[in-house]
Design a protein around this motif. Structure first.
Motif, PDB file in Angstrom:
ATOM      1  N   ALA A 343       6.813 -17.183  -3.770  1.00 48.51           N
ATOM      2  CA  ALA A 343       7.059 -15.790  -4.150  1.00 48.51           C
ATOM      3  C   ALA A 343       6.531 -15.541  -5.555  1.00 48.51           C
ATOM      4  O   ALA A 343       6.537 -16.437  -6.408  1.00 48.51           O
ATOM      5  N   LEU A 344       6.073 -14.317  -5.782  1.00 51.42           N
ATOM      6  CA  LEU A 344       5.572 -13.910  -7.094  1.00 51.42           C
ATOM      7  C   LEU A 344       6.746 -13.498  -7.979  1.00 51.42           C
ATOM      8  O   LEU A 344       7.623 -12.748  -7.546  1.00 51.42           O
ATOM      9  N   VAL A 345       6.781 -14.001  -9.202  1.00 52.01           N
ATOM     10  CA  VAL A 345       7.855 -13.695 -10.157  1.00 52.01           C
ATOM     11  C   VAL A 345       7.242 -12.965 -11.344  1.00 52.01           C
ATOM     12  O   VAL A 345       6.273 -13.449 -11.944  1.00 52.01           O
ATOM     13  N   ARG A 346       7.794 -11.790 -11.658  1.00 47.81           N
ATOM     14  CA  ARG A 346       7.316 -11.007 -12.810  1.00 47.81           C
ATOM     15  C   ARG A 346       8.428 -10.950 -13.855  1.00 47.81           C
ATOM     16  O   ARG A 346       9.324 -10.108 -13.763  1.00 47.81           O
ATOM     17  N   PRO A 347       8.430 -11.831 -14.859  1.00 49.78           N
ATOM     18  CA  PRO A 347       9.477 -11.815 -15.888  1.00 49.78           C
ATOM     19  C   PRO A 347       9.331 -10.606 -16.807  1.00 49.78           C
ATOM     20  O   PRO A 347       8.275  -9.972 -16.868  1.00 49.78           O
ATOM     21  N   GLU A 348      10.413 -10.280 -17.527  1.00 53.41           N
ATOM     22  CA  GLU A 348      10.377  -9.151 -18.458  1.00 53.41           C
ATOM     23  C   GLU A 348       9.381  -9.402 -19.583  1.00 53.41           C
ATOM     24  O   GLU A 348       8.741  -8.477 -20.077  1.00 53.41           O
ATOM     25  N   THR A 349       9.264 -10.657 -19.980  1.00 56.00           N
ATOM     26  CA  THR A 349       8.288 -11.019 -21.015  1.00 56.00           C
ATOM     27  C   THR A 349       7.440 -12.168 -20.483  1.00 56.00           C
ATOM     28  O   THR A 349       7.907 -12.982 -19.695  1.00 56.00           O
ATOM     29  N   GLY A 350       6.219 -12.227 -20.915  1.00 60.66           N
ATOM     30  CA  GLY A 350       5.342 -13.312 -20.502  1.00 60.66           C
ATOM     31  C   GLY A 350       4.556 -12.981 -19.244  1.00 60.66           C
ATOM     32  O   GLY A 350       4.737 -11.937 -18.619  1.00 60.66           O
ATOM     33  N   GLU A 351       3.684 -13.914 -18.887  1.00 53.56           N
ATOM     34  CA  GLU A 351       2.808 -13.741 -17.743  1.00 53.56           C
ATOM     35  C   GLU A 351       3.564 -13.989 -16.434  1.00 53.56           C
ATOM     36  O   GLU A 351       4.471 -14.819 -16.388  1.00 53.56           O
ATOM     37  N   PRO A 352       3.206 -13.269 -15.365  1.00 47.85           N
ATOM     38  CA  PRO A 352       3.816 -13.547 -14.054  1.00 47.85           C
ATOM     39  C   PRO A 352       3.397 -14.926 -13.548  1.00 47.85           C
ATOM     40  O   PRO A 352       2.356 -15.455 -13.954  1.00 47.85           O
TER      41      PRO A 352
END
Length: 699
Positions: A343-352
């Motif tokens: 699964a793709l994870v998109r954090p609030e900060t930093g690169e996915p």
């Protein structure tokens, strides 16, 4: 005096009692923009004719002996601008004590005024921040006497600033953590250096406990002595509880991450591993630092890389989810089948990044493949069994027909003179019958209906003998490579059948390379097979002697490979094969509890693996004796057979040897058996009656 006043940094002017200039500083001329430099002996009002009445009054008051001054006073210039000034007007005295005139000191304090206003503004802002901050600010001396406490103390501890200054000891608890805080504070006072923040537990006015984080700085005087401590305290009770929960949660996650049997991984959009768990390291056989930074595709077959990158990465970017299964390779080169969900994870900060979980399904895949192979083998076995039963029945009937042909032909050959014209015809008949006999023998061997003479043997001599024979029959364009392991153990088999197997396989290999030439390799070695390695259900785990015959000929496709063990199936030209060779080999090997396996690809040759169960028993070489010639006789022989033609032939042959033969057909024998049984039952009845008589013993 003129030199001192003239170069003074302040604007200074000295007048006599008539307000005429005696001395004037350069600063005065500059600040008041006096164009005439030579103003000595001139009247002040002559130089400044527009002097306001306010200043005229000041001058008169000073001449009268009064000192008049102002710390801040606006001075309005002709252009409308305003300068802030600090000034003083005082009398000066003659030697006799009389007032000789006045001295005016004047300083423009625009910059100072601006700084003071900024400072005042800054103080207001700072006070506002302090009063509305969530932190408690304070200042105390080295004896912990508080000189300042911010109003926020009431929100944090429930004490007013005045109460805190007096009752500061009442909110200190006996928690050991406070001893560490006191030690850090004492160190700051002693060394004069700022220390790291520390935690303290305090008691609020209502009795509740609160955990605060304190950050303090020492305040020094002009001789570098610590005279006070300025500090800030903020309530971190909730933060500490949250941090504790996060630490416990992270620990639980870490335990799960490290101990779960499934594979867990994180990689970037270039497929490089960022994090892997121990289960993944164990599955692939790598250390963690060997996998971090390595691409997923480095663990795959080169042919699968492009499809994986396109399907997997594009699907992740589009759907933010991907699942499936892929074959990888371990560090030792073994295949590894992984079923995964990413699964793709998109954090609030930093690169996915991409996070996923996988499961090793290698054993399941191999088991499924093994089940499929076993199904195919069972179907093949059933087919071969059915064909074998049919072939066995046909072979028996055919044998009954051949037996009289061979027997009568032999007798005719014995009776015919050497110069007889019919002798060559009889030999042709006999030769054809012998070929038919060999074919029947092969059919019976394939159908497992011929009893073999099994004994403990070593295969090496038989294989070597067969290779010598095949070498003399094949062209030199075919190279024979031998790899015979002398340490191979013994098997229980018929030596003739083993010889037949080697000859069949090597002959097939020769025919596959007859036109182009090539390499014929024959190997013999021991192999240990586990449960997952077994080729057919009749095999048992253990040690086997493996005969490997490979060629570099034309090879076969999968459809052709499946048919090669079928009886009478052949790809050879007419006259070169009957299609029974591999069928017979399959029958012999299977009857021994072994297995035969073939690998072949078009234009890449063929390789046969033949497995024979290894015997743990030892054996001794026995000497052989020549068979004695057939002896005749004059005895009487009772001969029984169910085939009349065979019965007549056997009677004829035995009588030629001198025996007296009495023949019975099987049907007649059954009738005689019935008569005999009836007679025996009657005899037993009579015997029982006689036993009842008085003189039965005598009888």
């Amino acid at each position: 005096m003129d030199s001192i006043i003239s170069n003074a940094l302040s604007a200074i002017a000295v007048y006599d009692r008539d307000l005429k200039y005696i001395y004037v500083s350069k600063r005065f001329l500059k600040d008041y923009k006096v164009k005439e430099k030579n103003v000595i002996c001139k009247h002040h009002y002559e130089v400044f004719p527009d002097t306001p009445q306010k200043w005229r009054d000041v001058h008169q008051r000073s001449i009268a002996g009064e000192v008049v001054s102002a710390e801040e006073d606006p001075y309005y210039r002709d252009d409308g601008s305003v300068d802030w000034t600090r000034w003083e007007c005082r009398p000066w005295y003659e030697s006799d004590g009389s007032i000789g005139g006045i001295i005016i000191y004047n300083e423009i304090i625009n910059e100072q005024k601006k700084i003071e206003e900024e400072l005042k503004k800054s103080e207001i802002q700072l006070r506002t921040i302090i009063e509305h901050s969530n932190e408690l600010f304070y200042i105390h001396d080295a004896n912990q006497v508080y000189s300042y406490v911010s109003p926020t103390s009431e929100n944090i501890l429930g004490y007013t600033p005045e109460e805190m200054k007096i009752k500061w000891t009442e909110f200190i608890t006996e928690n050991p953590i406070n001893l560490n805080g006191a030690e850090i504070k004492g160190k700051a006072i002693k060394t004069g250096k700022k220390q790291k923040p520390y935690l303290m537990e305090l008691k609020k006015k209502d009795g509740q406990l609160v955990l605060v984080e304190i950050d303090e700085s020492p305040v020094k005087d002009s001789v570098d002595k610590v005279v006070a401590i300025a500090g800030a305290a903020r309530d971190v009770t909730l933060k500490k509880q949250t941090d504790d929960r996060l630490i416990k949660s992270e620990q639980r996650f870490r335990d799960l991450f490290n101990n779960i049997s499934d594979i867990i991984y994180i990689h970037d959009f270039k497929g490089r591993f960022i994090s892997v768990n121990p289960a993944m390291c164990k599955a692939f056989g790598y250390e963690e630092d060997e996998l971090i930074g390595r691409r997923i595709t480095d663990l795959m077959k080169p042919g699968l890389v492009s499809d994986f990158e396109h399907d997997y990465m594009e699907s992740i970017k589009k759907n933010e989810y991907q699942e499936g299964s892929t074959v990888y390779f371990k560090k030792n080169g073994e295949k590894l089948y992984i079923e995964y969900k990413s699964a793709l994870v998109r954090p609030e900060t930093g690169e996915p990044f991409i996070s996923g979980i996988g499961r090793d399904i290698t054993e399941r895949i191999l088991s499924e493949d093994k089940v499929e192979k076993l199904k195919e083998q069972v179907i093949q076995s059933q087919k071969m069994e059915s064909i074998g039963t049919l072939a066995g029945g046909i072979a028996h009937d055919f044998n009954n027909i051949l037996f009289p042909i061979l027997g009568y032909t032999e007798m005719l050959l014995d009776d015919s003179p050497a110069d007889s014209s019919s002798r060559s015809s009889l030999k042709e008949i006999y030769s054809a019958a012998l070929r038919a006999k060999d074919l029947v023998k092969q059919i019976l061997t394939f159908s497992r209906q011929e009893m073999s003479k099994l004994k403990l043997i070593k295969m090496q001599p038989i294989v070597m003998e067969a290779l010598k024979l095949i070498r003399s029959t094949i062209p030199t364009t075919i190279e024979i490579i031998q790899d015979i392991n002398d340490d191979c153990g013994v098997i229980k088999a018929d030596p003739t059948q083993i010889h037949q197997i080697v000859m069949n396989l090597t002959t097939n290999a020769y025919h596959a390379m007859e036109e182009e030439g090539g390499k014929l390799k024959v190997s013999l070695k021991e192999k240990k097979l586990g449960k997952l390695d077994l080729i057919n259900p009749n095999m048992t785990p253990g040690s086997y002697v493996c005969l490997i015959v490979s060629d570099t000929g034309m090879g076969m496709d999968k459809n052709l490979t499946k048919k090669i063990f079928d009886p009478f199936f052949t790809t050879k030209a007419i006259g070169k094969g009957t299609g029974m060779g591999l069928s017979v080999v399959h029958g012999i090997v299977t009857s021994m509890g072994g297995a035969i396996q073939v690998y072949s690809e078009p234009e890449k040759g063929t390789k046969f693996h033949v497995y024979f169960p290894l015997e743990k028993k030892s054996f001794k070489v026995k000497s052989t004796q020549a068979e004695e010639p057939v002896q005749g006789g004059v005895e009487k022989i009772l001969l029984v057979d169910d085939e009349k033609a065979i019965l007549n032939l056997e009677k004829h042959m035995l009588e030629r040897l001198g025996y007296h033969v009495m023949v019975f057909h099987a049907v007649a024998l059954k009738i005689l058996k019935a008569i005999f049984c009836a007679f025996f039952r009657s005899f037993r009845s009579v015997h029982k009656c006689l036993l009842r008589q008085p003189h039965h013993k005598l009888l």
